[in-house]
Design an enzyme around this catalytic site. Structure first.
Site, PDB file in Angstrom:
ATOM      1  N   PHE A   4      29.937 -55.824  31.563  1.00 24.37           N
ATOM      2  CA  PHE A   4      31.627 -57.060  31.098  1.00 24.37           C
ATOM      3  C   PHE A   4      32.809 -55.848  31.733  1.00 24.37           C
ATOM      4  O   PHE A   4      33.421 -54.634  31.358  1.00 24.37           O
ATOM      5  CB  PHE A   4      31.099 -56.592  29.697  1.00 24.37           C
ATOM      6  CG  PHE A   4      30.223 -57.583  28.328  1.00 24.37           C
ATOM      7  CD1 PHE A   4      29.781 -58.290  28.798  1.00 24.37           C
ATOM      8  CD2 PHE A   4      29.383 -56.603  28.042  1.00 24.37           C
ATOM      9  CE1 PHE A   4      29.075 -58.962  27.941  1.00 24.37           C
ATOM     10  CE2 PHE A   4      27.958 -56.500  27.595  1.00 24.37           C
ATOM     11  CZ  PHE A   4      27.641 -58.626  27.253  1.00 24.37           C
ATOM     12  N   ASP A   5      33.438 -56.659  32.159  1.00 22.22           N
ATOM     13  CA  ASP A   5      35.303 -56.723  32.314  1.00 22.22           C
ATOM     14  C   ASP A   5      35.590 -56.561  30.770  1.00 22.22           C
ATOM     15  O   ASP A   5      34.909 -57.572  29.761  1.00 22.22           O
ATOM     16  CB  ASP A   5      35.522 -57.245  33.331  1.00 22.22           C
ATOM     17  CG  ASP A   5      36.635 -57.181  33.597  1.00 22.22           C
ATOM     18  OD1 ASP A   5      37.706 -55.745  33.589  1.00 22.22           O
ATOM     19  OD2 ASP A   5      37.803 -58.447  34.059  1.00 22.22           O
ATOM     20  N   GLY A   6      36.497 -55.965  30.745  1.00 15.61           N
ATOM     21  CA  GLY A   6      37.763 -56.274  29.443  1.00 15.61           C
ATOM     22  C   GLY A   6      38.571 -57.361  29.450  1.00 15.61           C
ATOM     23  O   GLY A   6      37.590 -58.074  28.472  1.00 15.61           O
TER      24      GLY A   6
END
Length: 361
Positions: free
Chosen positions: A212-214
């Site tokens: 996941f990106d944040g």
């Protein structure tokens, strides 16, 4: 007696009574049908009830490679497309961008069923497609060829599937159609547009790996708005001032939460070191300047991430090659494209301020 209307005596059922009788009969029919179904014996695990399941809805173009079929549809129209699919219904479709992710979900299910044979808290894969029913035979044949356990189909015949996503209590929707994904995001459903990797890589067949990106994926786009509007230095200052204030949740927070619930089921059986789920945070943030708020936010949510990689603006592609996730979620297309080039299957989340700067194709 004078004034008494014919048929209004106590023996004649009133309209409300008749409706109540019909309702009772319908409930009896449902109970009989359920009892019959429950008594059937099958070696195949039954699909879990939607309220217990983690429902992942996948479009046919995400699950399979339908590039040629899509070209026929766009150039020759729907009738020729349907005819082509029927003529080739015994030709197995090749895997699409979501295929190995779905296979990994099913491996997790198999492990869960070994440990918790009566528990319904597991993944339920739903094929959610706007294809016409006439195309269904080829999809079924291909799913059976690969041994996938996809029992629920929703074929909307050209109509938007969004209403059905809500009815199925969908936790995650993956599609190759960016417009439908945008529509689902706006309806509050965690969604992403799938992109095929430009290189073939080997994926783990024993562990589901999700990256996941944040910001604007797990978290809101609050911080990205500051970067875009006020610059990087103001962003660093803002993050340090608000280090102990949790970020608001983003569209994929719920899916990370779902993965965490399943991980804890394995931990409870002393399977932490052999857990078939591993999660990664791959963010362009700098650890020293803005990383603490991210980690404290996850802690405040009661969520764990297995690995956190703060890249301080460095390209994500080379790191993702080492991770080899089955899927990588990001809100910015240049990160998606960089991941694609090096062989990562990426999923674009069209959420937040970044969409104003770069629209998905």
């Amino acid at each position: 007696a004078p004034g008494t209307m014919s048929g209004s005596g106590p023996e004649a059922p009133q309209p409300s009574d008749a409706a109540e009788v019909r309702l009772q009969e319908a409930e009896q029919d449902w109970a009989a049908a359920k009892a019959f179904y429950d008594n059937l014996v099958s070696k195949r695990p039954r699909p879990p009830k939607p309220q217990h399941a983690i429902t992942v809805a996948v479009s046919s173009r995400a699950l399979f490679d339908l590039v040629e079929e899509r070209r026929i549809y766009e150039e020759q129209g729907v009738e020729k497309y349907v005819e082509y699919q029927q003529d080739n219904e015994n030709v197995t479709l090749k895997p699409g961008p979501a295929f190995y992710f779905v296979k990994a979900l099913e491996h997790v299910n198999a492990r869960l069923l070994e440990l918790y044979p009566d528990d319904e808290e597991r993944f339920d894969i739903v094929l959610m497609t706007n294809n016409h029913a006439q195309v269904g035979v080829r999809l079924i044949n291909s799913i059976n060829h690969y041994g996938l356990t996809i029992e629920r189909f929703c074929m909307t015949g050209g109509k938007s599937p969004i209403g059905y996503l809500t009815a199925y209590l969908t936790n995650l929707y993956l599609s190759a159609d960016s417009e439908k994904v945008q529509e689902a995001i706006e309806a509050g459903i965690a969604s992403a547009t799938m992109f095929t990797a430009n290189k073939d890589v080997a994926y783990s067949d024993t562990q589901l790996r999700v990256a996941f990106d944040g910001d604007a994926v797990l978290f809101s786009d609050e911080s990205e708005q500051i970067v875009k509007e006020q610059g990087l230095d103001r962003f660093f200052e803002h993050e340090q001032l608000n280090e102990n204030k949790p970020l608001a949740q983003g569209p994929l927070k719920g899916f990370l939460e779902d993965l965490g619930k399943l991980q804890k089921k394995f931990y409870a059986k002393n399977e932490r070191l052999n857990c078939p789920i591993r999660t990664f945070l791959v963010t362009a943030r700098s650890a020293a300047s803005s990383g603490a708020r991210v980690l404290k936010t996850l802690r405040s949510w009661g969520l764990e991430i297995d690995e956190a990689l703060f890249l301080a603006g460095a390209p994500k592609g080379p790191i993702l090659v080492k991770i080899r996730p089955h899927i990588f979620f990001d809100d910015q297309m240049f990160h998606i494209e960089g991941a694609q080039k090096l062989g990562t299957i990426a999923a674009h989340v069209p959420y937040g301020v970044a969409q104003k700067y770069h629209k998905s194709a």
